[in-house]
Write a protein that holds these residues in place. Structure first.
Motif, mmCIF file in Angstrom:
data_model
loop_
_atom_site.group_PDB
_atom_site.id
_atom_site.type_symbol
_atom_site.label_atom_id
_atom_site.label_comp_id
_atom_site.label_asym_id
_atom_site.label_seq_id
_atom_site.Cartn_x
_atom_site.Cartn_y
_atom_site.Cartn_z
ATOM 1 N N PHE A 1 20.152 28.343 36.803
ATOM 2 C CA PHE A 1 20.439 28.191 37.649
ATOM 3 C C PHE A 1 20.154 28.169 39.531
ATOM 4 O O PHE A 1 19.536 27.001 39.850
ATOM 5 C CB PHE A 1 21.667 28.342 37.526
ATOM 6 C CG PHE A 1 23.149 27.277 38.364
ATOM 7 C CD1 PHE A 1 23.615 26.168 37.862
ATOM 8 C CD2 PHE A 1 23.357 26.743 39.779
ATOM 9 C CE1 PHE A 1 24.644 24.911 38.205
ATOM 10 C CE2 PHE A 1 23.823 25.786 40.558
ATOM 11 C CZ PHE A 1 24.291 24.664 39.334
ATOM 12 N N VAL B 1 29.844 24.417 44.063
ATOM 13 C CA VAL B 1 28.168 24.643 42.561
ATOM 14 C C VAL B 1 28.969 23.138 41.454
ATOM 15 O O VAL B 1 28.136 22.580 40.891
ATOM 16 C CB VAL B 1 28.511 25.439 42.449
ATOM 17 C CG1 VAL B 1 28.051 25.419 40.755
ATOM 18 C CG2 VAL B 1 27.555 26.927 42.977
ATOM 19 N N ALA B 2 30.069 22.397 41.506
ATOM 20 C CA ALA B 2 30.985 22.116 40.301
ATOM 21 C C ALA B 2 30.895 20.761 40.205
ATOM 22 O O ALA B 2 30.322 20.685 39.127
ATOM 23 C CB ALA B 2 32.247 22.778 40.127
ATOM 24 N N PHE C 1 25.634 21.622 40.068
ATOM 25 C CA PHE C 1 25.880 20.893 38.779
ATOM 26 C C PHE C 1 25.066 19.837 38.522
ATOM 27 O O PHE C 1 24.096 19.908 37.480
ATOM 28 C CB PHE C 1 26.727 21.375 38.000
ATOM 29 C CG PHE C 1 26.688 20.966 37.165
ATOM 30 C CD1 PHE C 1 26.093 22.346 35.889
ATOM 31 C CD2 PHE C 1 27.484 20.323 35.782
ATOM 32 C CE1 PHE C 1 25.993 21.996 34.581
ATOM 33 C CE2 PHE C 1 27.471 19.963 34.464
ATOM 34 C CZ PHE C 1 26.821 20.486 34.076
ATOM 35 N N MET D 1 21.723 19.789 38.834
ATOM 36 C CA MET D 1 21.020 20.934 37.893
ATOM 37 C C MET D 1 20.087 20.535 37.421
ATOM 38 O O MET D 1 19.129 20.938 36.378
ATOM 39 C CB MET D 1 21.595 22.478 38.499
ATOM 40 C CG MET D 1 21.798 22.858 39.141
ATOM 41 S SD MET D 1 20.654 23.405 39.853
ATOM 42 C CE MET D 1 20.677 22.354 41.926
ATOM 43 N N VAL E 1 21.187 24.712 31.376
ATOM 44 C CA VAL E 1 21.301 24.795 32.444
ATOM 45 C C VAL E 1 23.432 24.599 32.203
ATOM 46 O O VAL E 1 24.124 25.325 33.408
ATOM 47 C CB VAL E 1 21.273 23.725 33.139
ATOM 48 C CG1 VAL E 1 22.102 23.252 34.777
ATOM 49 C CG2 VAL E 1 19.860 23.660 32.819
ATOM 50 N N GLN E 2 23.944 24.376 31.002
ATOM 51 C CA GLN E 2 26.007 24.404 31.604
ATOM 52 C C GLN E 2 25.655 25.586 31.446
ATOM 53 O O GLN E 2 27.136 25.852 31.877
ATOM 54 C CB GLN E 2 26.104 23.349 30.513
ATOM 55 C CG GLN E 2 25.485 22.118 30.438
ATOM 56 C CD GLN E 2 26.504 21.365 28.687
ATOM 57 O OE1 GLN E 2 25.641 22.017 27.992
ATOM 58 N NE2 GLN E 2 26.706 19.838 29.484
ATOM 59 N N PHE F 1 25.609 27.465 34.429
ATOM 60 C CA PHE F 1 26.180 27.276 35.650
ATOM 61 C C PHE F 1 27.946 27.340 34.698
ATOM 62 O O PHE F 1 28.687 28.251 35.831
ATOM 63 C CB PHE F 1 26.607 25.647 35.147
ATOM 64 C CG PHE F 1 28.211 24.902 35.501
ATOM 65 C CD1 PHE F 1 28.590 25.466 37.008
ATOM 66 C CD2 PHE F 1 29.368 24.362 34.835
ATOM 67 C CE1 PHE F 1 29.421 24.900 37.425
ATOM 68 C CE2 PHE F 1 30.224 24.411 35.723
ATOM 69 C CZ PHE F 1 30.647 24.033 36.760
ATOM 70 N N ASN G 1 29.592 30.161 37.685
ATOM 71 C CA ASN G 1 31.726 29.772 37.996
ATOM 72 C C ASN G 1 32.096 31.062 37.970
ATOM 73 O O ASN G 1 32.702 31.522 38.570
ATOM 74 C CB ASN G 1 32.025 28.323 36.893
ATOM 75 C CG ASN G 1 33.943 28.650 37.050
ATOM 76 O OD1 ASN G 1 34.085 28.188 38.254
ATOM 77 N ND2 ASN G 1 33.354 29.398 35.991
ATOM 78 N N THR H 1 32.015 22.860 31.028
ATOM 79 C CA THR H 1 32.192 22.512 32.055
ATOM 80 C C THR H 1 32.399 21.296 32.054
ATOM 81 O O THR H 1 32.777 21.745 33.970
ATOM 82 C CB THR H 1 30.455 22.133 32.181
ATOM 83 O OG1 THR H 1 30.091 21.171 30.514
ATOM 84 C CG2 THR H 1 28.852 23.521 32.141
ATOM 85 N N GLN I 1 34.742 21.554 35.821
ATOM 86 C CA GLN I 1 34.904 20.443 37.308
ATOM 87 C C GLN I 1 36.118 20.297 37.197
ATOM 88 O O GLN I 1 36.781 19.934 38.252
ATOM 89 C CB GLN I 1 34.128 19.588 36.549
ATOM 90 C CG GLN I 1 32.193 19.956 37.117
ATOM 91 C CD GLN I 1 31.478 19.099 36.657
ATOM 92 O OE1 GLN I 1 31.786 18.737 35.096
ATOM 93 N NE2 GLN I 1 30.639 18.858 36.740
#
Ligand code: SF4
Length: 265
Positions: A21, A96-97, A101, A104, A118-119, A122, A126, A219, A223
């Motif tokens: 990330f 970020v969320a 994200f 990214m 990537v998930q 993240f 987080n 994810t 979010q």
């Protein structure tokens, strides 16, 4: 999944995932700096013709934007390295969320990093930001949220309405998870999908959530639940997705302890 590391009594997940990330973030920033330079340079000549002070105002506005980007990025990296709460770290989690994200995911696609990686990155980032914030929650306001696929597929007992219906036969980890919730007196529920998960959250109004799910559900859950802090724990799928999945009970326990006030532990 690699080996967890023990740090200050808290199980932290592997660090390399978080670097994905951060790496993508640095690439995005470099591209954005270049675009901002173009946006600054190209219309500068035209603005001068409209009013002599416009280029200065325009330059100042973009300089503020670059300053905010650099300070936000540095603050994020500083929080990660320090592992403690810094100014605005709860706001950083939201940025970020909600903002970084999706960027990214796009950037990962461009440089060949899979969406799943990537998930995972993240989720780990987080979790790190939530822990850095040192959340303190009463047991009655902490919710452990589980996916339905953790229940043994052949089990006939309906646990979605009330997980305490579980007879504790031990064929799946629902038994251990119910015991864990009894031990720490925290709420626990099973959701069959995002809609039910949202309903459970609205009904219980938790101050913190320990959620177990796959990359996609975690994810989107993190979010959607913001600003409620969520520690996300990936389920294990030895028999494939959505079927007899498993979870590391120690990680769930560690997630619960991250939230509880010391006297409740
Ligand atoms: S532990 Fe509970 S949910 Fe799992 S199979 Fe046994 S009775 Fe069913």
């Amino acid at each position: 999944m690699g080996n967890p590391h023990l740090f200050e009594g808290v199980v932290l997940e592997d660090r390399p995932k978080k670097r994905i990330f951060i790496g993508l973030l640095v690439i995005t920033c470099l591209i954005l700096f270049f675009l901002i330079f173009l946006v600054w340079y190209v219309p500068l000549v035209g603005l001068k013709n409209i009013h002599s002070s416009l280029p200065l105002i325009f330059t100042f506005t973009l300089a503020v934007l670059v300053f905010l980007m650099i300070s936000g990025g540095l603050l994020l990296i500083f929080t990660i390295l320090r592992g403690k709460d810094t100014f605005f770290s709860h706001k950083l989690r939201g940025i970020v969320a909600k903002v970084l994200f999706p960027f990214m995911i796009l950037m990962g696609k461009m440089v060949g990093v899979s969406k799943e990686k990537v998930q995972q990155s993240f989720i780990e980032l987080n979790n790190h930001l939530v822990r850095s914030n040192r959340p303190q929650t009463r047991p009655s306001r902490l919710l452990v949220l589980l996916p339905h696929c953790i229940q043994n597929f052949d089990c006939q007992i309906k646990i979605t309405g009330n997980i305490k219906n579980c007879k504790g036969c031990g064929k799946c980890e629902i038994k251990d998870l119910v015991e864990l919730s009894d031990r720490y007196q925290v709420k626990i529920a099973v959701a069959t999908g995002g809609t039910l998960a949202r309903r459970i959250i609205v009904e219980n109004r938790p101050e913190g959530i320990v959620a177990v799910a796959c990359e996609l559900d975690l994810t989107s859950g993190i979010q959607d639940s913001y600003p409620i802090p969520v520690i996300g724990i990936l389920n294990e799928r030895p028999q494939g997705p959505c079927f007899n999945t498993k979870v590391n009970i120690e990680k769930v326990k560690s997630g619960i302890l991250d939230f509880l006030e010391p006297e409740s532990r």
